[in-house]
Write an enzyme that holds these catalytic residues in place. Sequence first.
Site, PDB file in Angstrom:
ATOM      1  N   SER A 295       0.809  -1.208   0.000  1.00  0.00           N
ATOM      2  CA  SER A 295       0.000   0.000   0.000  1.00  0.00           C
ATOM      3  C   SER A 295       0.851   1.271   0.000  1.00  0.00           C
ATOM      4  O   SER A 295       1.470   1.610  -0.992  1.00  0.00           O
ATOM      5  CB  SER A 295      -0.943  -0.038   1.206  1.00  0.00           C
ATOM      6  OG  SER A 295      -1.897   0.968   1.139  1.00  0.00           O
ATOM      7  N   ASP A 306       9.625   5.333 -10.609  1.00  0.00           N
ATOM      8  CA  ASP A 306       9.142   5.901 -11.871  1.00  0.00           C
ATOM      9  C   ASP A 306       9.884   7.180 -12.261  1.00  0.00           C
ATOM     10  O   ASP A 306      10.056   7.462 -13.454  1.00  0.00           O
ATOM     11  CB  ASP A 306       7.644   6.186 -11.786  1.00  0.00           C
ATOM     12  CG  ASP A 306       6.809   4.922 -11.958  1.00  0.00           C
ATOM     13  OD1 ASP A 306       7.400   3.844 -12.150  1.00  0.00           O
ATOM     14  OD2 ASP A 306       5.565   5.010 -11.898  1.00  0.00           O
ATOM     15  N   LYS A 320      -0.883  -4.175  -3.260  1.00  0.00           N
ATOM     16  CA  LYS A 320      -2.154  -3.609  -2.837  1.00  0.00           C
ATOM     17  C   LYS A 320      -2.289  -2.220  -3.436  1.00  0.00           C
ATOM     18  O   LYS A 320      -1.656  -1.281  -2.993  1.00  0.00           O
ATOM     19  CB  LYS A 320      -2.245  -3.561  -1.316  1.00  0.00           C
ATOM     20  CG  LYS A 320      -3.673  -3.379  -0.801  1.00  0.00           C
ATOM     21  CD  LYS A 320      -3.935  -1.985  -0.329  1.00  0.00           C
ATOM     22  CE  LYS A 320      -5.341  -1.852   0.224  1.00  0.00           C
ATOM     23  NZ  LYS A 320      -5.655  -0.465   0.592  1.00  0.00           N
TER      24      LYS A 320
END
Length: 552
Positions: A295, A306, A320
């Site tokens: 999460s 990224d 998740k």
Amino acid sequence: MRWIGWTSLGIAVGLGFFLLGFRWREIDPQRVQGDDIQKLQLIIELIEKYYYRPYSREELVRKAIDGLFKGLDPHSFYIPKEVQQQEEAEMSGGFEGIGIEFQIIDDTIQVVTPIRGGPSEMLGIQPGDKIVEVEGKVVAGKGITNQEVVRMLRGKKGTRVRIKVVRSGEAAPIEYEITRDRIPLHAVTFAGKVGDVGYIQLSRFSETSHEELRKALRELKQQGVRGIILDLRGNPGGYLHMAQRIADEFLPEGKKVVYTQGRVPESNTSYIATSYYGTYEHGALIVMIGPGSASASEIVAGAVQDWDRGLIVGQRSFGKGVVQTQRYLPDSSAVRITFSRYFTPSGRCIQKPFEGISSEVYEKELEERLRRGELLDEEKIPMPDSLRYQTASGRKVYGGGGIIPDIFLPRDTTDRIAPCAIAIRRKNVYFLAAKAYMDQYPEIKKRYASAEEFAQKFQVDKAAWDILERKVKEAKVDCYPEKPLDTLRRDMEWFYRAMIGKLAYGEEARTRVEMERDKELSKTLRLIAAAEEIEKKGTFDKARYKALLARE
């Protein structure tokens, strides 16, 4: 947003708020022509009145809730008042009890993780242990609820509770007597220099997480560290806004941290890094992850990856990628309902599949990874082309089930602890021996200048060993002595040193002793140059650094 499933207090049974507050009244079935809610109310009243055995209204409502949420995703559920209050206490500071996070699977209490520094962790209770007895009463297969677990296991500091656990690989249940304690829940469980690198363990994303992390980053920067390692292994997540702020500390202003998409307008949001935060926008950065990282942990790792801001190291994270909205009901209970999915800046949704499978199968997905060898072999990680994305510099990354690290570190299966050393720990012998040693040699508290120096220099001498051996014999540990003796003694001394360090110099000393056998961390420390390379170039020579790790 809370991560629920791997580390929450468990999926509690419940019902939607539309049933609460209805009053009992006699209803003739022939007169009921109303909508589905009236139909559900009627069924509850008929069962309450005519069923062959008595059920209270509360029991029937809970059963109805169980059916209602069972058809949804594994992260939507009802939270009874007692559990909600306990969880709020944990996320804001701490509680008194045995110190575990648990969930109920197949009517069995399963330990998600023992809380670091708590009495359960000190005795050696492990993730995956199943609690089958509490104070001689069988609790497995009895339809036990989360509130009942909380009532049995929590209590005033200093009181004791006996439990039995079933552990995979053990032929018989293991019995523990646990002394309850105050469980302080610090988000940053360790922050300090390891060599010339700053190392931070972040255990959860609670209300204090951001301030604790920011303080740690400032102090480490002042000490002139070469880089930062943020350890999110075993971090089950927590609040979405904490993940946003913590990621913001590493990203320049204007960079997207995460965005969410759902069915209703308020579920569509985008979080952008600001100029307000940014304690460590520049400098080598490594984020450690594993199957227990979920999460909010995955939001931070995904944003760092990224934007090519740092290096992600370890094993594939939990997966998740859905967000819950929490709404309170009139009796202070609550419901959490999945209302959106979140996406990393490159567009990845990292939620692992849950539609069309049972909650039991979903919960056992991590066991399936272990079974097929994924934690040992990078080639076993699924990376379908249909879920391939690109980082800011064009590196390949994948969605569909967790964050896949830039450099995979296989789980170490070679450095096994001697079973007898673990059995001694279950008897609380290391604590008792360490306390006796401290009473006899109180000057140990002044012998070393710091926790770091203690970890580097303290060794178990004959006097210390004699105390430990006496306590082991007093505890009547059946396996002692166990062959090979040199391995057993090595492991016993390691546990013992860590406990003496904790009592004399605090949790930092204990952590530093334990680091000696953390091979994943030792490998990660060797990758700081790769983190420096990726920060400067947006990419790094992966083959070169994998070869470096292989030459140990």
